[in-house]
Design a protein around this motif. Structure first.
Motif, PDB file in Angstrom:
ATOM      1  N   ALA A  80       0.830  -1.209   0.000  1.00  0.00           N
ATOM      2  CA  ALA A  80       0.000   0.000   0.000  1.00  0.00           C
ATOM      3  C   ALA A  80       0.867   1.262   0.000  1.00  0.00           C
ATOM      4  N   ILE A  88      -5.829   1.143  -1.406  1.00  0.00           N
ATOM      5  CA  ILE A  88      -5.990   0.800   0.006  1.00  0.00           C
ATOM      6  C   ILE A  88      -5.897   2.075   0.835  1.00  0.00           C
ATOM      7  N   CYS A 121      -9.072  -4.557   5.989  1.00  0.00           N
ATOM      8  CA  CYS A 121      -8.501  -3.750   4.909  1.00  0.00           C
ATOM      9  C   CYS A 121      -9.591  -2.852   4.346  1.00  0.00           C
ATOM     10  N   PHE A 123     -10.708   0.256   1.669  1.00  0.00           N
ATOM     11  CA  PHE A 123     -10.373   0.775   0.347  1.00  0.00           C
ATOM     12  C   PHE A 123     -11.059   2.129   0.144  1.00  0.00           C
TER      13      PHE A 123
END
Length: 143
Positions: A80, A88, A121, A123
């Motif tokens: 990332a 991300i 995670c 986004f």
């Protein structure tokens, strides 16, 4: 409108599934439950019905040992940091959070859920329609 997971989330989840087909999926998820809907969360669908977060169970081997997720979470963090597409937005794992805010360094996470059983995670909107491959070594990519 039926909620959908952003394309980047779909791709990352597929890479986990392809690389670790026998992994535990108990803590997996992408759409928020009732608790999530009571507060802002990337697990809640946006105005277009798109969810911007996935949770991936920590147990990748299906046997709990060895614990590969700390190393894999770190590889995703490093990816990332260098990724030009910047899909991300942040990671939470084992009581730590990493984001561009502090140069993608792990720092203490003080939220209600320390995310000890799974990697979270999130986004951003760039991920909505970009399902390109994540070149992460432990998920089939190169360094």
């Amino acid at each position: 409108m039926k909620p959908v997971l952003c394309k980047a989330g779909q791709q990352l989840r597929e890479q986990f599934d392809d690389t670790y087909p026998d992994r535990d999926r108990t803590s997996d998820g992408w759409i928020g439950d009732t608790r999530h809907s009571a507060r802002p969360s990337d697990h809640n669908p946006d105005a277009e019905g798109i969810c911007h977060a996935i949770d991936i169970d920590r147990d990748l081997s299906g046997k709990a040992k060895p614990d590969l997720m700390p190393d894999l979470a770190n590889q995703i963090r490093l990816y990332a940091k260098r990724d030009k597409s910047k899909r991300i937005s942040y990671l939470i794992f084992a009581g730590k959070i990493a984001s561009p805010r502090m140069g993608w360094r792990w720092r203490k996470y003080s939220g209600i859920n320390p995310h000890n059983t799974h990697l979270h995670c999130s986004f951003n909107s760039k991920s909505d329609h970009d399902g390109s491959f994540f070149s992460i070594p432990m998920l089939g990519g190169t360094a």
